[in-house]
Design a protein around this motif. Structure first.
Motif, PDB file in Angstrom:
ATOM      1  N   ARG A  65       0.834  -1.210   0.000  1.00 43.76           N
ATOM      2  CA  ARG A  65       0.000   0.000   0.000  1.00 43.76           C
ATOM      3  C   ARG A  65       0.863   1.252   0.000  1.00 43.76           C
ATOM      4  O   ARG A  65       0.607   2.217  -0.723  1.00 43.76           O
ATOM      5  CB  ARG A  65      -0.936   0.000   1.214  1.00 43.76           C
ATOM      6  CG  ARG A  65      -2.074  -1.002   1.128  1.00 43.76           C
ATOM      7  CD  ARG A  65      -3.124  -0.726   2.175  1.00 43.76           C
ATOM      8  NE  ARG A  65      -2.600  -0.868   3.535  1.00 43.76           N
ATOM      9  CZ  ARG A  65      -2.611  -2.009   4.216  1.00 43.76           C
ATOM     10  NH1 ARG A  65      -3.102  -3.120   3.660  1.00 43.76           N
ATOM     11  NH2 ARG A  65      -2.126  -2.064   5.447  1.00 43.76           N
ATOM     12  N   ALA A  66       1.929   1.223   0.817  1.00 44.70           N
ATOM     13  CA  ALA A  66       2.805   2.392   0.907  1.00 44.70           C
ATOM     14  C   ALA A  66       3.617   2.585  -0.376  1.00 44.70           C
ATOM     15  O   ALA A  66       3.924   3.716  -0.761  1.00 44.70           O
ATOM     16  CB  ALA A  66       3.737   2.244   2.101  1.00 44.70           C
ATOM     17  N   ALA A  67       3.952   1.488  -1.039  1.00 42.00           N
ATOM     18  CA  ALA A  67       4.786   1.569  -2.242  1.00 42.00           C
ATOM     19  C   ALA A  67       4.023   2.107  -3.438  1.00 42.00           C
ATOM     20  O   ALA A  67       4.631   2.619  -4.390  1.00 42.00           O
ATOM     21  CB  ALA A  67       5.371   0.200  -2.567  1.00 42.00           C
ATOM     22  N   GLY A  68       2.682   2.007  -3.405  1.00 45.06           N
ATOM     23  CA  GLY A  68       1.893   2.546  -4.504  1.00 45.06           C
ATOM     24  C   GLY A  68       1.257   1.479  -5.356  1.00 45.06           C
ATOM     25  O   GLY A  68       1.604   0.293  -5.277  1.00 45.06           O
ATOM     26  N   PRO A  69       0.313   1.891  -6.210  1.00 44.55           N
ATOM     27  CA  PRO A  69      -0.488   0.922  -6.989  1.00 44.55           C
ATOM     28  C   PRO A  69       0.309   0.133  -8.025  1.00 44.55           C
ATOM     29  O   PRO A  69      -0.153  -0.915  -8.476  1.00 44.55           O
ATOM     30  CB  PRO A  69      -1.543   1.821  -7.674  1.00 44.55           C
ATOM     31  CG  PRO A  69      -0.926   3.196  -7.710  1.00 44.55           C
ATOM     32  CD  PRO A  69      -0.097   3.289  -6.463  1.00 44.55           C
TER      33      PRO A  69
END
Length: 356
Positions: A65-69
């Motif tokens: 989630r933190a790393a991005g889609p």
């Protein structure tokens, strides 16, 4: 002055001994080792080893989630499952949490070997058949990733060589120290950062490594004391542009570069004399290199790194040398050893040399 040396007493060799070799590497070891090396490099490039070392419970969904889609959670889970199969992590809470095992902690500590090999030399090893057949040449058709080679060397330096170097440098009084072949300048930044009032130069011929070095120095808050310079100090034209900076250096250190400098047979006998000329005020040289394994074909053990190091340099056309060759060249250049110690990587030695 007393020379400090790690003395080793050779074991007598029976007269009827015809050599021994390590146990053969099986198909499963060879194939799984290849895949495992890729897993290690993947986890390191994603920054996951650092997270696993810092957090006893690595939350996989939270990381994604933190790393991005764009991050592919399913693929990451498969990479971690492969790491678990190798015994480096344990997957808990339905596979959502990863925890390093003791074996995984050791892999994380040694991951610089894999940054160097998989990240830096993947194309060299992958194109070995073309280099061998003469249909491709290293340096033109096939290249190494210089930034990854420098990064892997920096990781190993920090994780299991820094303590030895720190102990050795504690006995060396310097004001300005130069690191020849400095890579990302991690080592010279650390050395200068720990010694108030000193200055340092990180010298490397690689553009990508020097760019990374600028960031390393800035991150350490040392831009006023450490300078990264892209140059070849053994080339008079190159070093003339930095003559004033080089003239201030009283101590030179260089690690795992010497075999490249010694590769040209025509210049090999003068290489350390030229090195002294490049740094006219330097009186102390702290030099380390990985050397050719003595009687490698008859070795009964296969240590980490040695085989890859020797093969990579053969593919690049770089000749390796025995410890005795280095010591003769030092003597010929008027460099007298004050201390000699083993240095982290197998068949690697660290010399403290004084200019006569």
């Amino acid at each position: 002055m007393t020379l400090l040396l790690d003395h080793r007493i050779p074991t007598p060799v029976p007269a009827d001994w015809h050599g021994a070799t390590p146990a053969p590497v099986g198909v499963d070891q060879a194939y799984n080792g290849y895949v495992a090396a890729t897993v290690i490099n993947t986890l390191d490039r994603l920054g996951i080893f650092e997270r696993l070392l810092a957090d006893p419970a690595f939350d996989i969904p939270a990381y994604c989630r933190a790393a991005g889609p764009a991050t592919r959670e399913r693929v990451l889970r498969e990479v971690l499952r492969a790491a678990a199969t190798c015994g480096w992590v344990r997957l808990l809470n339905g596979g959502d949490i990863a925890v390093l095992t003791p074996a995984g902690e050791e892999i994380a500590r040694m991951r610089g070997y894999f940054t160097w090999g998989v990240g830096g030399y993947h194309d060299v090893f992958g194109q070995a058949h073309r280099i061998t057949s003469g249909t491709a040449d290293f340096g033109t058709d096939v290249l190494r990733d210089e930034a990854m080679v420098a990064l892997g060397s920096g990781q190993n330096d920090r994780n299991f060589m820094a303590g030895t170097l720190e102990a050795v440098l504690a006995e060396v009084d310097f004001g300005t120290i130069a690191d020849l072949g400095s890579g990302i300048s991690a080592r010279v930044s650390r050395v200068v950062g720990e010694r108030p009032g000193t200055r340092g130069l990180g010298l490397d011929i690689s553009g990508p490594a020097t760019e990374l070095a600028q960031r390393t120095i800035a991150d350490a808050g040392l831009t006023d004391r450490v300078q990264a310079i892209r140059t070849d100090v053994l080339d008079v034209c190159h070093r003339d542009a930095h003559r004033e900076a080089l003239a201030e250096v009283d101590t030179v250190m260089s690690f795992f570069l010497l075999h490249d400098l010694l590769n040209d047979r025509a210049t090999r006998p003068q290489i350390f004399t030229r090195l002294r000329e490049a740094f006219p005020a330097a009186r102390t040289f702290v030099l380390a290199d990985t050397m050719l394994r003595p009687d490698a074909e008859n070795s009964t053990a296969l240590p980490v790194f040695s085989l890859g190091f020797e093969l990579a340099h053969a593919l690049m056309g770089v000749e390796l040398h025995a410890k005795e060759t280095y010591e003769q060249l030092f003597a010929d250049a008027g460099l007298r050893p004050r201390r000699i110690v083993p240095f982290g990587t197998p068949h690697s030695w660290l010399y403290v040399l004084e200019a006569e």
